[in-house]
Each structure stands twice: as C-alpha cells, then as structure tokens.
Motif scaffolding. Structure first.
Motif, PDB file in Angstrom:
ATOM      1  N   ASN A  30       1.769   6.815 -16.806  1.00  0.00           N
ATOM      2  CA  ASN A  30       2.222   5.895 -15.778  1.00  0.00           C
ATOM      3  C   ASN A  30       1.885   4.477 -16.215  1.00  0.00           C
ATOM      4  OD1 ASN A  30       2.998   4.591 -13.490  1.00  0.00           O
ATOM      5  ND2 ASN A  30       1.437   5.489 -12.170  1.00  0.00           N
ATOM      6  N   ALA A  32       3.171   1.742 -14.624  1.00  0.00           N
ATOM      7  CA  ALA A  32       3.483   0.836 -13.527  1.00  0.00           C
ATOM      8  C   ALA A  32       2.291  -0.086 -13.280  1.00  0.00           C
ATOM      9  CB  ALA A  32       3.790   1.624 -12.261  1.00  0.00           C
ATOM     10  N   VAL A  35      -0.697  -3.718  -9.191  1.00  0.00           N
ATOM     11  CA  VAL A  35      -0.298  -4.516  -8.034  1.00  0.00           C
ATOM     12  C   VAL A  35       1.174  -4.880  -8.209  1.00  0.00           C
ATOM     13  CG1 VAL A  35      -0.718  -6.631  -6.753  1.00  0.00           C
ATOM     14  CG2 VAL A  35      -2.627  -5.458  -7.849  1.00  0.00           C
ATOM     15  N   PRO A  36       2.010  -4.587  -7.215  1.00  0.00           N
ATOM     16  CA  PRO A  36       3.435  -4.922  -7.330  1.00  0.00           C
ATOM     17  C   PRO A  36       3.653  -6.428  -7.473  1.00  0.00           C
ATOM     18  CG  PRO A  36       3.047  -3.427  -5.494  1.00  0.00           C
ATOM     19  CD  PRO A  36       1.716  -3.847  -5.997  1.00  0.00           C
ATOM     20  N   ALA A  37       4.762  -6.782  -8.094  1.00  0.00           N
ATOM     21  CA  ALA A  37       5.052  -8.193  -8.377  1.00  0.00           C
ATOM     22  C   ALA A  37       5.240  -8.998  -7.093  1.00  0.00           C
ATOM     23  CB  ALA A  37       6.292  -8.297  -9.245  1.00  0.00           C
ATOM     24  N   HIS A  38       5.866  -8.404  -6.066  1.00  0.00           N
ATOM     25  CA  HIS A  38       6.092  -9.174  -4.845  1.00  0.00           C
ATOM     26  C   HIS A  38       4.787  -9.566  -4.155  1.00  0.00           C
ATOM     27  CE1 HIS A  38       5.760  -5.119  -3.097  1.00  0.00           C
ATOM     28  NE2 HIS A  38       5.451  -5.713  -1.971  1.00  0.00           N
ATOM     29  N   VAL A  39       3.752  -8.761  -4.335  1.00  0.00           N
ATOM     30  CA  VAL A  39       2.448  -9.100  -3.761  1.00  0.00           C
ATOM     31  C   VAL A  39       1.855 -10.308  -4.488  1.00  0.00           C
ATOM     32  CG1 VAL A  39       0.092  -8.255  -3.392  1.00  0.00           C
ATOM     33  CG2 VAL A  39       2.030  -6.742  -2.983  1.00  0.00           C
ATOM     34  N   GLU A  95       3.171  -6.335   5.924  1.00  0.00           N
ATOM     35  CA  GLU A  95       3.430  -5.577   4.700  1.00  0.00           C
ATOM     36  C   GLU A  95       2.706  -4.240   4.729  1.00  0.00           C
ATOM     37  OE1 GLU A  95       2.544  -5.899  -0.033  1.00  0.00           O
ATOM     38  OE2 GLU A  95       2.898  -7.732   1.080  1.00  0.00           O
ATOM     39  N   ASP A  99       4.486  -0.475   4.593  1.00  0.00           N
ATOM     40  CA  ASP A  99       4.094   0.549   3.621  1.00  0.00           C
ATOM     41  C   ASP A  99       3.773   1.868   4.314  1.00  0.00           C
ATOM     42  OD1 ASP A  99       4.413  -1.232   1.565  1.00  0.00           O
ATOM     43  OD2 ASP A  99       2.264  -1.670   1.350  1.00  0.00           O
TER      44      ASP A  99
END
Length: 115
Positions: A30, A32, A35-39, A95, A99
C-alpha cells in the motif's frame, strides 16, 4: 543465572519481526499517503488565513476604520484570528462527520451484497 538456549527449529526475535515487513497477500504494498492531499490543502489554506487575516485586518482597520487607534485595531485582529480558528474547527468537524457517514454507507452496501 540461567540462560535460554535457542532450539534450531525456533525462530529468533529478529526473525519474528521480519513478518511485519513482509509483502501483503496480494503481493502489492500500500503506497497511499498517510494523510490525503485535500486535508493538507485545507491545513495550508487555514495556516495562510491565520497569518494574513489578522495582520491584514490590523493594518486595514488601523487608519481606515479606527483612525489610528491601535488598541481597537489589535482587538479586531484578535477577533479575526479567533474567527479563522473557529472556521477551521467547524470544517474539521464536518469532514469527520462525512467520513463517518461514508463508512456507514459502505458498510450498508457491503451488507446488502452478502445477503
């Protein structure tokens, strides 16, 4: 003092730890981001707002609104900093709720497929 001997068929502590770094069953790891980019973009946006908002509001209101009274302009800048902070907290709560709702919907969809 008694010592423990390692039997040849028994794994050492280092060999037992190697299972943590083994490839998953699918063969692909994995990659990925944690932390997601939008965060990250939201955090950078609110950081910029926390710097620019209060300082900008201080200098804009110092002469235009409060006629040179730095106490009122400073108080207004502090209020603006609190507005940005409250905005960040509200966005973070929204947010988090989205989720949780997405996880519940996914759980419901998977439950219907099994039946």
């Amino acid at each position: 003092m008694a010592t423990r001997r390692i039997i040849s068929g028994e794994k050492t502590i280092l060999e037992k730890d190697d299972k943590d770094f083994a490839q998953p069953e699918g063969g692909k790891s994995n990659i990925a981001p944690a932390v997601p980019a939008h965060v990250i973009y939201k955090l950078l946006g609110f950081t910029l707002a926390m710097v620019v908002g209060p300082i900008g509001s201080y200098f804009l209101t110092l002469n235009l609104l409060f006629r040179g009274n730095s106490t009122y302009a400073g108080a207004f800048a502090a209020i603006m900093a609190n507005v940005v902070l409250i905005g960040y907290v509200v966005v973070a709560f929204q947010e988090d709720q989205t989720d949780q709702m997405e996880a519940k919907e996914k759980e419901k969809r998977e439950g219907k497929k099994v039946i």
